[in-house]
Design a protein around this motif. Sequence first.
Motif, mmCIF file in Angstrom:
data_model
loop_
_atom_site.group_PDB
_atom_site.id
_atom_site.type_symbol
_atom_site.label_atom_id
_atom_site.label_comp_id
_atom_site.label_asym_id
_atom_site.label_seq_id
_atom_site.Cartn_x
_atom_site.Cartn_y
_atom_site.Cartn_z
ATOM 1 N N GLN A 94 0.831 -1.209 0.000
ATOM 2 C CA GLN A 94 0.000 0.000 0.000
ATOM 3 C C GLN A 94 0.867 1.261 0.000
ATOM 4 O OE1 GLN A 94 -4.079 -0.095 1.663
ATOM 5 N NE2 GLN A 94 -3.196 1.175 3.252
ATOM 6 N N ALA A 95 2.079 1.153 0.567
ATOM 7 C CA ALA A 95 2.998 2.295 0.599
ATOM 8 C C ALA A 95 3.824 2.417 -0.685
ATOM 9 C CB ALA A 95 3.923 2.175 1.802
ATOM 10 N N GLY A 96 3.599 1.519 -1.646
ATOM 11 C CA GLY A 96 4.262 1.638 -2.934
ATOM 12 C C GLY A 96 5.522 0.824 -3.101
ATOM 13 N N PHE A 97 5.760 -0.146 -2.208
ATOM 14 C CA PHE A 97 6.937 -0.999 -2.336
ATOM 15 C C PHE A 97 6.557 -2.308 -3.027
ATOM 16 C CE2 PHE A 97 7.755 1.793 1.235
ATOM 17 C CZ PHE A 97 9.074 2.165 1.058
ATOM 18 N N ARG A 98 7.498 -2.889 -3.771
ATOM 19 C CA ARG A 98 7.242 -4.166 -4.428
ATOM 20 C C ARG A 98 8.047 -5.266 -3.739
ATOM 21 N NH1 ARG A 98 11.400 -6.085 -7.268
ATOM 22 N NH2 ARG A 98 12.970 -4.679 -8.174
ATOM 23 N N ALA A 99 7.589 -6.503 -3.910
ATOM 24 C CA ALA A 99 8.215 -7.635 -3.228
ATOM 25 C C ALA A 99 9.571 -7.969 -3.825
ATOM 26 C CB ALA A 99 7.305 -8.857 -3.311
ATOM 27 N N CYS A 100 10.525 -8.275 -2.952
ATOM 28 C CA CYS A 100 11.863 -8.690 -3.378
ATOM 29 C C CYS A 100 11.777 -10.017 -4.134
ATOM 30 C CB CYS A 100 12.763 -8.842 -2.152
ATOM 31 S SG CYS A 100 14.396 -9.512 -2.494
ATOM 32 N N LYS A 101 12.516 -10.110 -5.240
ATOM 33 C CA LYS A 101 12.499 -11.333 -6.034
ATOM 34 C C LYS A 101 13.399 -12.405 -5.446
ATOM 35 C CE LYS A 101 11.438 -8.966 -10.359
ATOM 36 N NZ LYS A 101 12.035 -7.754 -10.845
ATOM 37 N N ARG A 102 14.300 -12.020 -4.538
ATOM 38 C CA ARG A 102 15.216 -12.993 -3.938
ATOM 39 C C ARG A 102 14.591 -13.694 -2.743
ATOM 40 N NH1 ARG A 102 20.752 -12.310 -4.466
ATOM 41 N NH2 ARG A 102 20.873 -14.176 -3.152
ATOM 42 N N CYS A 103 14.111 -12.923 -1.792
ATOM 43 C CA CYS A 103 13.633 -13.536 -0.542
ATOM 44 C C CYS A 103 12.137 -13.809 -0.526
ATOM 45 C CB CYS A 103 14.018 -12.672 0.656
ATOM 46 S SG CYS A 103 13.129 -11.097 0.791
ATOM 47 N N ARG A 104 11.393 -13.291 -1.521
ATOM 48 C CA ARG A 104 9.963 -13.558 -1.660
ATOM 49 C C ARG A 104 9.234 -13.358 -0.331
ATOM 50 N NH1 ARG A 104 9.755 -17.273 -6.387
ATOM 51 N NH2 ARG A 104 7.994 -18.386 -5.502
ATOM 52 N N PRO A 105 9.203 -12.125 0.159
ATOM 53 C CA PRO A 105 8.651 -11.869 1.497
ATOM 54 C C PRO A 105 7.177 -12.205 1.626
ATOM 55 C CG PRO A 105 8.959 -9.815 0.300
ATOM 56 C CD PRO A 105 9.628 -10.885 -0.521
ATOM 57 N N ASP A 106 6.443 -12.213 0.520
ATOM 58 C CA ASP A 106 5.017 -12.535 0.595
ATOM 59 C C ASP A 106 4.777 -13.980 1.012
ATOM 60 O OD1 ASP A 106 6.246 -12.844 -2.063
ATOM 61 O OD2 ASP A 106 4.335 -13.752 -2.621
ATOM 62 N N SER A 107 5.800 -14.837 0.902
ATOM 63 C CA SER A 107 5.639 -16.248 1.253
ATOM 64 C C SER A 107 6.311 -16.605 2.573
ATOM 65 C CB SER A 107 6.202 -17.137 0.141
ATOM 66 O OG SER A 107 7.587 -16.911 -0.035
ATOM 67 N N GLU A 163 -12.266 -1.816 9.955
ATOM 68 C CA GLU A 163 -11.285 -1.141 9.110
ATOM 69 C C GLU A 163 -10.351 -0.259 9.939
ATOM 70 O OE1 GLU A 163 -13.825 0.827 6.333
ATOM 71 O OE2 GLU A 163 -13.699 -0.813 4.865
ATOM 72 N N ARG A 164 -10.920 0.456 10.910
ATOM 73 C CA ARG A 164 -10.112 1.372 11.712
ATOM 74 C C ARG A 164 -9.077 0.609 12.538
ATOM 75 N NH1 ARG A 164 -13.996 3.950 13.990
ATOM 76 N NH2 ARG A 164 -14.051 2.766 15.935
ATOM 77 N N GLY A 201 -6.020 -1.864 5.569
ATOM 78 C CA GLY A 201 -7.371 -2.294 5.865
ATOM 79 C C GLY A 201 -7.639 -3.691 5.334
ATOM 80 N N PRO A 202 -8.845 -4.231 5.552
ATOM 81 C CA PRO A 202 -9.150 -5.606 5.147
ATOM 82 C C PRO A 202 -9.043 -5.839 3.646
ATOM 83 C CG PRO A 202 -11.121 -4.466 5.955
ATOM 84 C CD PRO A 202 -9.954 -3.615 6.302
ATOM 85 N N LEU A 203 -9.408 -4.842 2.831
ATOM 86 C CA LEU A 203 -9.303 -5.033 1.385
ATOM 87 C C LEU A 203 -7.849 -5.159 0.947
ATOM 88 C CD1 LEU A 203 -12.038 -2.610 -0.018
ATOM 89 C CD2 LEU A 203 -12.068 -5.109 -0.011
ATOM 90 N N ALA A 204 -6.975 -4.311 1.512
ATOM 91 C CA ALA A 204 -5.557 -4.383 1.155
ATOM 92 C C ALA A 204 -4.936 -5.690 1.639
ATOM 93 C CB ALA A 204 -4.816 -3.190 1.751
ATOM 94 N N LEU A 205 -5.323 -6.157 2.826
ATOM 95 C CA LEU A 205 -4.804 -7.417 3.348
ATOM 96 C C LEU A 205 -5.260 -8.592 2.485
ATOM 97 C CD1 LEU A 205 -5.437 -6.563 7.068
ATOM 98 C CD2 LEU A 205 -3.178 -7.032 6.105
ATOM 99 N N ALA A 206 -6.537 -8.565 2.081
ATOM 100 C CA ALA A 206 -7.039 -9.632 1.217
ATOM 101 C C ALA A 206 -6.377 -9.571 -0.157
ATOM 102 C CB ALA A 206 -8.557 -9.524 1.083
#
Length: 493
Positions: free
Chosen positions: A59-72, A118-119, A128-133
Amino acid sequence: MHTDTERCVRAVQSKDARFDGWFFTAVVTTRIYCRPSCPVVPPKAENMTFYPSAAACQQAGFRACKRCRPDSSPGSPEWNQRADLVARAMRLIGDGVVDRDGVPGLAARLGYSTRQVERQLLAELGAGPLALARAQRAQTARLLIETTELPMAEIAFAAGFSSIRTFNDTVREVFALAPGELRARAPKRTGAAPAGTPGGVLSLRLPFRAPLNPDNLFGHLVATAVPGVEEWRNGAYRRTLNLPYGHGVVALTPHPEHIGCRLSLTDPRDLTIAISRCRRMLDLDADPAAVDGRLRTDPLLAPLVDKAPGRRVPRTVDEAEFAVRAVLGQQVSTAAARTHAARLVTAHGRPVEDPEGGLTHLFPTPDDLAALDPDTLALPRSRRSTLTTLVRHLADGRIGLGVASDWDEARARLTELPGFGPWTVEVIAMRALGDPDAFLPSDLGIRRAAKELGLPHTPAALTARAAAWRPWRAYAVQYLWATDDHPINSIPA
C-alpha cells in the motif's frame, strides 16, 4: 515489533530468520520490501523503514523482493496467540472470508461494524481488510502461476480477483513482473496441474520458523487418524478436506526446512483456504523461540525443551469435526475413539475418490449429523446425549468454533452442555480453537508426567505451578505428553 527500529535493524543485519513474518523491511532507495532474513547485502540503516504486514508495504508503494519472496514468509505468530478483534479478523481474512463475502461479511462474522474493523486493522497493521485480502490474492496468484500450467484467466478467478485486468495490474504492481514473466522465471516442477485440469496436483512448500520437532505433531495426527478420512502413506500424513467450493486431498511431508504439501482440489478457488487450514493444523506460524524460552525458565521443564525443542500443538483443519471427535474419545482408548469416528464417517460422511491412496470420505459436518439417530451409536446413553446435543448446537449456530470465535465465550458455551467437563472443553480450546494457553491439568498422561518430573501432580497444584508457563501452557502439555512411550509421540517408520 515494527516500531522498535533498533531491534528491527539488528535482525536485518544478522539476517535472523526467526523474525520473518514478524515485520517487513522496506528499502526507501530501491522501493523494494524484504523479509528480515533476505540474503542480499543489508541496506544502510537510514534507508530502512519497517512495516507490520506485506499489505502495508504494498500500500505504501513498495514491491516484493524477487530474492527472498517476502510474501511467502511464515505468518505472524501474533494472530495465533491472541483472540481480540484484529487477531480474529486476520484469521478470517486468511480463511478467505473477504474474497467470498466482502468486508461487510467479515464485519458481520466479527460482530462489529465495517468502520470499526477497518479502523482497528489500519491502526495496527497499516492496511485495511481489502488491502490485506489483496496481498493474499497476490500470493495465491503467484503460487498458481509458478506451480501450475493453468491458463492465466483461470488463475485470476481462482485467486479471487474480480477481473483479468485487476489480476494483471496487481501482479505487476506487487512483483514488478507480468504474470507471464513470473511463469517464465519459475523452475519447472513435476506434478504441476496441466492446463484445464482443475483436479490437478499442486506441489508447494510450507515455511516455518525453526526449530520444528515433527515427532509429536505428525505422531499425534497419525495415531488418532480416522480411517477413510486420514492416513499415513509413503512418509506423508494425508487427509480429505471439506472446503467452501468443493473438497480436496492434502499430503503433508515433514522436511528439515519446510513441510512438503501436495494438494488436489476440485476447485482451485479453495487453494488459499486449504493452505491456511493446513498451516493452522500444523501450527506452522508459531514462534518457537518465544515458547521454548518461556518454558525453559522452569528448571524441571528445561531438560525436556532442550532435548527436543520446537514442539508444536497439533490442531485441526475443521473445528466442528474435532469437537465431535473429542466427545467420541471421552474415557476411551485412542483405538476405540478411531473406531467410533470411523463408523460415523462410513454412515454419514460424503464419499470422495482418492486415486493415490485409501481416503474414502469427508468427515460429516454438523448438518450431515443433524438427523443422527442416537440409538444407532455404540456409545453409552449419556455419551449419545452429549454428542447429539453438541451437533445440534453446532448446526444451528448456538456454538461457534471457527477461526473467528471468542475463546472465552466458546468455553462458556461448551461448559453449559451436558457431558462437557474441563478436560473436553480444554482439549477443544487447545486443538480446535487454537488457544496457546489451554491446559489439561486433569489429564492422566499429564499428571503421570508431572509426578515423574517432580512437578505437582494434583490438578490444583499443577495449575498453580503452570501459571509461570503462561501464555504457552498448551505447548507445555506437548512436552509433558512426550515423556510417555505412546504412538502419539513418534512418526511411523
